[in-house]
Design an enzyme around this catalytic site. Structure first.
Site, PDB file in Angstrom:
ATOM      1  N   ASP A 225       0.819  -1.218   0.000  1.00 16.59           N
ATOM      2  CA  ASP A 225       0.000   0.000   0.000  1.00 16.59           C
ATOM      3  C   ASP A 225       0.854   1.270   0.000  1.00 16.59           C
ATOM      4  O   ASP A 225       2.033   1.260   0.373  1.00 16.59           O
ATOM      5  CB  ASP A 225      -0.893   0.035   1.245  1.00 16.59           C
ATOM      6  CG  ASP A 225      -2.052  -0.934   1.154  1.00 16.59           C
ATOM      7  OD1 ASP A 225      -2.079  -1.753   0.214  1.00 16.59           O
ATOM      8  OD2 ASP A 225      -2.923  -0.901   2.054  1.00 16.59           O
TER       9      ASP A 225
ATOM     10  N   HIS B 242      -5.868   2.981  -4.280  1.00 13.02           N
ATOM     11  CA  HIS B 242      -5.828   3.184  -2.824  1.00 13.02           C
ATOM     12  C   HIS B 242      -6.300   4.601  -2.490  1.00 13.02           C
ATOM     13  O   HIS B 242      -5.929   5.148  -1.453  1.00 13.02           O
ATOM     14  CB  HIS B 242      -4.406   2.954  -2.314  1.00 13.02           C
ATOM     15  CG  HIS B 242      -4.314   2.748  -0.824  1.00 13.02           C
ATOM     16  ND1 HIS B 242      -5.194   1.984  -0.105  1.00 13.02           N
ATOM     17  CD2 HIS B 242      -3.403   3.216   0.089  1.00 13.02           C
ATOM     18  CE1 HIS B 242      -4.853   1.968   1.163  1.00 13.02           C
ATOM     19  NE2 HIS B 242      -3.781   2.733   1.317  1.00 13.02           N
TER      20      HIS B 242
ATOM     21  N   HIS C 122      -5.472   9.221   0.326  1.00 13.98           N
ATOM     22  CA  HIS C 122      -5.495   8.422   1.550  1.00 13.98           C
ATOM     23  C   HIS C 122      -6.423   8.961   2.660  1.00 13.98           C
ATOM     24  O   HIS C 122      -6.065   8.983   3.836  1.00 13.98           O
ATOM     25  CB  HIS C 122      -4.073   8.285   2.113  1.00 13.98           C
ATOM     26  CG  HIS C 122      -3.861   7.012   2.882  1.00 13.98           C
ATOM     27  ND1 HIS C 122      -4.147   6.886   4.230  1.00 13.98           N
ATOM     28  CD2 HIS C 122      -3.368   5.804   2.506  1.00 13.98           C
ATOM     29  CE1 HIS C 122      -3.841   5.666   4.653  1.00 13.98           C
ATOM     30  NE2 HIS C 122      -3.364   4.981   3.615  1.00 13.98           N
TER      31      HIS C 122
ATOM     32  N   HIS D  37       3.650  -2.286   3.172  1.00 16.09           N
ATOM     33  CA  HIS D  37       3.722  -0.965   2.559  1.00 16.09           C
ATOM     34  C   HIS D  37       5.079  -0.831   1.877  1.00 16.09           C
ATOM     35  O   HIS D  37       6.117  -1.056   2.526  1.00 16.09           O
ATOM     36  CB  HIS D  37       3.563   0.155   3.599  1.00 16.09           C
ATOM     37  CG  HIS D  37       2.243   0.146   4.302  1.00 16.09           C
ATOM     38  ND1 HIS D  37       1.941  -0.737   5.322  1.00 16.09           N
ATOM     39  CD2 HIS D  37       1.131   0.915   4.119  1.00 16.09           C
ATOM     40  CE1 HIS D  37       0.704  -0.527   5.744  1.00 16.09           C
ATOM     41  NE2 HIS D  37       0.183   0.477   5.036  1.00 16.09           N
TER      42      HIS D  37
END
Length: 576
Positions: free
Chosen positions: A392, A442, A446, A533
């Protein structure tokens, strides 16, 4: 040393010595020897040459292709590796240590030079299920789906022979399953050895083993032999070998069911026994007794595992257990080691059927075809134990390093990217797609989607998907909500699956490489979706060890779409 153990040779010499002592003890009235008598000159067996008996005292001559794919030779002792098979070619090369030219053996050309599995760009695989007693080594040829479907069929045939009830199974950490692909020589081993060896056999040596060899690569053809053995110890229930040619140029696959004429096994057996008899010093020219069915079975196994030579001949390995009354008379009840013989091209052609002869028309030509990238191979996660690795918040300056690690381990991943980064990391995003990984949205920047008005939350996901698709040239069909925060309204409005996770490594907390390994590798089960990540250097630096650890447990790291065999469920998705 020759075709049998030294003990067998000593027994033969003992018989001859005893005969000599008896002759010396005869009374003086015995006939005088004929002046000038010499033993008759023995002509070589036409078209067949004895190469050597394979020394298995170390049980370790297994071939270059049984090393884990991520290891270069100088890396084989690296900490954390579980390379259970050493490098080396059981056939060797003339003049090389252990090869046909070593130790005073023949200097004739032996094995046809061919690219290794890695040089060919093959997908190398391995399966094991201890619950049903099943183990398999195999390869896929990228760009030849018909061949790969054939391999899957052989794997399922082996699963059926083991009793069914199969499910993908992972194994303990450091199980050694990162050594994958075919095992040189294994299609001509004695069946009991295939079952017993840890490289090829099921746990405890009982059940079904599927093994393979890449026995040729010439022109645009790759020749692969697959063998299925079922039994326990020397009690063999079934043993079959099939040969398939993958044509990389046109994507065709051709199976050869019967390579050899009915007479070929008997002719091979007689040639091998005669060569052993002559090497032991026998002077008899009497015809050999006919082989029994068990001896013909050994010869058939040897032919099924034969390797091509440079000039179009064959390198044939006769398994241990070769026996005849003539050898027994020389003190050799049965050979205790495999025996290699070199068969000249004309004889090899006379033993082969028309289909096999036609396919070998280009034998000796270099392999010139271009194999597709390995990531194009379809993975069946109902057959192979899979996990989906997901990253991510990227791309970042560390993503390219992560891509290097994934490429080295033939592994794939899904990257859930932020739309606002697309323009900055265009080249990195292009590489992600080119190397077979997957991209998901994504959001743009964010936010917690559940804290936004529905139109704004929807725009966050869809605008990022549009931007990532524009830069990457591929469609974006899934999203991961930041923080995992999502509701049914957002999912309905976005009209894409919301991919969550079953294992959260919490790598953002910088727990250290050992903790990341424990959380990802040790804890994983088939079907897990694991969250990382690629914005954290610690995570990226830990990736090589994590990827090797996954492979060592038997896992294949795949994309989310691959985990679900191309059909990702709708709604919230957190595990297969």
């Amino acid at each position: 040393m020759g075709a049998v153990k030294a003990a067998g040779r000593r027994r033969a010499f003992a018989v001859l010595a005893a005969a000599l002592v008896s002759l010396l003890a005869l009374p003086a009235c015995a006939p005088e020897p004929v002046a000038g008598w010499q033993p008759p000159v023995r002509e070589p067996v036409a078209g067949v040459e004895l190469i050597r008996a394979i020394d298995e005292s170390g049980e370790d001559e297994l071939g270059e292709d049984v090393q884990p794919q991520h290891l270069e030779p100088e890396d084989s002792g690296r900490s954390g590796e579980q390379a259970v098979e050493p490098a080396g070619d059981p056939g060797g090369r003339p003049g090389e240590a252990g090869g046909a030219g070593a130790g005073g053996g023949s200097s004739s050309p032996v094995a046809q030079p061919r690219p290794s599995q890695r040089e060919l760009g093959l997908y190398t695989g391995r399966l094991r299920n201890d619950d049903i007693g099943f183990a398999a080594r195999f390869v896929y040829v990228p760009g030849v789906p018909e061949f790969n479907a054939w391999v899957d069929g052989k794997l399922r045939e082996g699963i059926g022979a083991a009793g069914g009830g199969y499910a993908p199974q992972a194994h303990p950490v450091e199980a050694g399953l990162s050594a994958r692909g075919c095992v040189n020589g294994s299609t001509s081993w004695a069946a009991a050895r295939v079952l017993a060896r840890p490289e090829t056999g099921p746990a405890g040596g009982k059940g079904t083993a599927v093994t393979c060899e890449v026995t040729g690569a010439f022109g645009s053809l790759i020749e692969v032999r697959m063998r299925i053995v079922t039994g326990e110890g020397k009690k063999i229930e079934s043993d079959s070998t099939s040969v398939l040619y993958a044509d990389v140029a046109n994507g065709d696959a051709v199976e050869i069911v019967d390579e050899w004429t009915d007479a070929a096994p008997g002719e091979l057996w007689r040639a091998a026994v005669e060569l052993l008899r002559r090497e032991a010093g026998a002077l008899s020219t009497a015809p050999l007794a006919e082989p029994g069915e068990d001896q013909l079975a050994l010869a058939r196994t040897a032919l099924e595992g034969a390797r091509d030579t440079e000039g179009g001949g064959l390198l044939v390995t006769m398994p241990e257990g070769l026996a005849s009354p003539e050898l027994a008379g020389l003190g050799m009840e049965r050979t205790e080691q495999p025996v290699e013989v070199l068969v000249e091209p004309a004889v090899a052609l006379s033993w082969s059927n028309d289909d096999y002869r036609q396919l070998h028309g280009n034998l000796g030509a270099p392999f010139t075809a271009q194999v597709d990238p390995v990531h194009t191979v379809a993975i069946d996660c109902a057959l192979i134990p899979c996990v989906a690795l997901t990253y991510d918040d990227g791309p970042s300056d560390f993503t390219r390093q992560l891509l290097d690690a994934l490429s080295a381990e033939q592994s794939r991943a899904t990257f859930f990217m932020l739309g606002r980064k697309a323009e900055t990391y265009t080249a990195t995003i292009g590489r992600v797609v080119t190397e077979g990984h997957e991209i998901g949205s994504h959001s743009m920047n964010h936010p917690d989607l559940t804290s936004l008005p529905l139109p704004e939350a929807t725009a966050q996901v869809l605008d990022a998907a549009k931007e990532l698709a524009r830069v990457s040239g591929t469609s974006v069909r899934m999203f991961r909500p930041p923080y995992g925060a999502v509701n049914a309204e957002v999912i309905e409005a976005v009209q894409m699956p919301a991919i969550l996770w079953s294992i959260d490594t919490n790598d953002w907390q910088a727990p250290g490489a050992e903790a990341l390994f424990e959380r990802a590798v040790t804890a994983a089960d088939p079907g897990d979706i694991i969250l990382f990540h690629d914005t954290h250097l610690e995570t990226v630096e830990a990736a090589p060890k994590i990827l090797r650890g996954m492979r060592d447990r038997g896992f294949e790291a795949v994309t989310v779409t691959q985990l679900f065999d191309g059909r990702v469920p709708e709604g919230r998705v957190s595990i297969r």
